[in-house]
Design a protein around this motif. Structure first.
Motif, PDB file in Angstrom:
ATOM      1  N   TRP A  47      -6.388   3.563   5.450  1.00 13.34           N
ATOM      2  CA  TRP A  47      -6.122   2.479   6.378  1.00 13.34           C
ATOM      3  C   TRP A  47      -7.514   1.720   6.615  1.00 13.34           C
ATOM      4  O   TRP A  47      -7.565   0.623   6.884  1.00 13.34           O
ATOM      5  N   TYR A  51       7.578  -2.746   6.510  1.00 12.59           N
ATOM      6  CA  TYR A  51       7.082  -2.144   5.311  1.00 12.59           C
ATOM      7  C   TYR A  51       5.871  -1.199   5.154  1.00 12.59           C
ATOM      8  O   TYR A  51       5.968  -0.430   4.405  1.00 12.59           O
ATOM      9  N   MET A  52       4.947  -1.735   6.117  1.00 13.80           N
ATOM     10  CA  MET A  52       3.703  -0.772   6.104  1.00 13.80           C
ATOM     11  C   MET A  52       3.868   0.312   7.022  1.00 13.80           C
ATOM     12  O   MET A  52       2.892   1.044   7.479  1.00 13.80           O
ATOM     13  N   HIS A  53       4.919   0.275   7.951  1.00 15.15           N
ATOM     14  CA  HIS A  53       5.499   1.259   8.919  1.00 15.15           C
ATOM     15  C   HIS A  53       4.692   1.456  10.290  1.00 15.15           C
ATOM     16  O   HIS A  53       4.626   2.433  10.829  1.00 15.15           O
ATOM     17  N   GLU A  95       3.530   6.982  -0.795  1.00 10.19           N
ATOM     18  CA  GLU A  95       3.210   6.117   0.358  1.00 10.19           C
ATOM     19  C   GLU A  95       1.668   5.266   0.456  1.00 10.19           C
ATOM     20  O   GLU A  95       1.815   4.038   0.883  1.00 10.19           O
ATOM     21  N   VAL A 123      -7.154   0.756  13.269  1.00  7.35           N
ATOM     22  CA  VAL A 123      -8.304   0.712  12.257  1.00  7.35           C
ATOM     23  C   VAL A 123      -8.154  -0.269  11.350  1.00  7.35           C
ATOM     24  O   VAL A 123      -8.775  -0.784  10.738  1.00  7.35           O
ATOM     25  N   PHE A 124      -6.713  -1.207  11.409  1.00  6.01           N
ATOM     26  CA  PHE A 124      -6.452  -2.074  10.459  1.00  6.01           C
ATOM     27  C   PHE A 124      -6.569  -3.585  11.042  1.00  6.01           C
ATOM     28  O   PHE A 124      -7.342  -4.305  10.565  1.00  6.01           O
ATOM     29  N   HIS A 183       1.576  -3.148  -0.315  1.00  3.99           N
ATOM     30  CA  HIS A 183       1.962  -4.241   0.887  1.00  3.99           C
ATOM     31  C   HIS A 183       0.799  -4.884   1.162  1.00  3.99           C
ATOM     32  O   HIS A 183       1.019  -6.081   1.591  1.00  3.99           O
ATOM     33  N   PHE A 184      -0.431  -4.528   1.141  1.00  2.00           N
ATOM     34  CA  PHE A 184      -1.537  -5.062   1.621  1.00  2.00           C
ATOM     35  C   PHE A 184      -1.742  -6.176   0.643  1.00  2.00           C
ATOM     36  O   PHE A 184      -2.216  -7.377   0.989  1.00  2.00           O
ATOM     37  N   LEU A 240       1.051   1.404   0.716  1.00  2.00           N
ATOM     38  CA  LEU A 240       0.320   0.648   1.697  1.00  2.00           C
ATOM     39  C   LEU A 240      -0.688  -0.232   0.956  1.00  2.00           C
ATOM     40  O   LEU A 240      -0.771  -1.544   1.228  1.00  2.00           O
ATOM     41  N   PHE A 272      -3.537   4.032  13.062  1.00  2.00           N
ATOM     42  CA  PHE A 272      -3.623   3.138  11.898  1.00  2.00           C
ATOM     43  C   PHE A 272      -3.565   1.748  12.376  1.00  2.00           C
ATOM     44  O   PHE A 272      -4.360   0.954  11.448  1.00  2.00           O
ATOM     45  N   VAL A 327       5.789  -7.662   7.443  1.00  2.00           N
ATOM     46  CA  VAL A 327       5.439  -6.709   6.523  1.00  2.00           C
ATOM     47  C   VAL A 327       4.646  -5.687   7.036  1.00  2.00           C
ATOM     48  O   VAL A 327       4.964  -4.518   6.657  1.00  2.00           O
TER      49      VAL A 327
END
Lengths: 198, 117
Positions: A26, B78-80, A174, B91-92, A181-182, A178, B88, B74
């Motif tokens: 992340w 999708y990225m939960h 997973e 940090v994103f 999807h990014f 990620l 998470f 998304v």
């Protein structure tokens, strides 16, 4: 730092109790937003500064790019269904959806290859003008990310077909998800800022 | 307070939620398909707006809003991020906010402000 055994494979955890691989990934994706933010900024500043053609409004093909955008969105759906099935231990549908994701990603790359070739024949190259330079650098780096994602998925597909991707190792898929999807959300931004907004 | 207490992993909250580890929950396939349909509809709306001349005056804010909605859908489903630890998300979204500010700043500096002089 704690280590938790998951089906014989240690998932190293940080002091937060979260998997180190996932947290680190992340952070990597956060840095990638700045990378693409810089490229998008450069495109937005330079796209109308070209002194020679061809210009963006003469070349950009909205119907074609809309279809490729739909393909990439559906690949994200396939990716999340792949993870769902691998986490449930489905030996049939897990590999199927991984393969579907890789196939849709490859189809998107096919669209991009067609677009780049068409632009080249129309006289637009990396050196032609500022639009060409900033467009090819931005979409080219995105395409490179998609290519890496497809290769990563194919490696995971081989693992899944060999039965080496049980639910306990789903974290590997997973994290790949990620990344995938990014790449999708970056394209969502590019589709609007580069193609739809003149 | 320990970090693991500050950032607890959320527990399953809805029927059909599952995961590989205890407390590691996310939505089921039906939710994912519905999200896929919503993303497709928004994309179709974006393209339709592009081709409606009457909307060209307000096209930019509408397209930006729709694009932002797709981005967050998304990221959350999708990225939960909706189901995962909020660390998470932090940090994103922190560097993402900075990236958005960089884009806005560059466009203002080179495109908007010179036109105002």
């Amino acid at each position: 730092m704690a280590t938790v055994e998951l089906s014989g494979h240690p998932a190293v955890r940080t002091a937060t109790g979260l998997p180190m691989l996932k947290l680190g990934f992340w952070v990597f994706l956060g840095s990638e937003t700045l990378f693409f933010g810089s490229l998008i900024s450069a495109y937005m500043v330079y796209k109308h500064e070209s002194v020679v053609g061809p210009y963006s409004h003469e070349l950009l093909n909205i119907p074609l790019t809309s279809v490729s955008t739909f393909v990439l969105l559906m690949s994200s759906l396939a990716m999340v269904l792949a993870l769902d099935n691998v986490q449930r231990g489905s030996r049939r549908w897990g590999p199927f959806w991984i393969a579907m994701t890789a196939a849709l990603g490859s189809l998107f790359l096919g669209f991009q290859a067609y677009e780049f070739t068409h632009f080249y024949h129309e006289g637009l190259t990396l050196q032609t003008n500022l639009f060409g330079s900033s467009f090819f650098v931005l979409t080219g780096f995105h395409g490179a990310h998609v290519t890496i994602g497809v290769l990563w998925l194919l490696l995971l597909l081989v693992q899944a077909l060999r039965g080496q991707l049980p639910p306990g190792k789903a974290l590997q898929l997973e994290v790949a998800g990620l990344y995938w999807h990014f790449v999708d959300v970056v394209w969502i931004a590019i589709f609007t800022l580069v193609y739809l907004i003149e | 307070m320990a970090l693991s207490e500050a950032y607890p992993e959320p527990q399953p909250q809805e029927a059909g939620v599952h995961g590989t580890e205890p407390g590691h929950a996310h939505a089921g396939w039906k939710t994912y398909v519905v999200v896929g349909v919503i993303l497709t509809v928004i994309t179709a709306l974006e393209v339709a707006i592009f081709y409606i001349p009457a909307l060209h005056g307000v096209m930019v804010p509408i397209l930006l809003a729709l694009s932002g909605a797709k981005f967050f859908i998304v990221a959350l489903w999708y990225m939960h991020l909706k189901y995962d630890s909020r660390l998470f998300s932090q940090v994103f979204f922190a560097p993402l906010s900075l990236a958005v500010l960089v884009v806005i700043g560059m466009v203002m500096l080179f495109k908007v402000l010179p036109g105002l002089r």
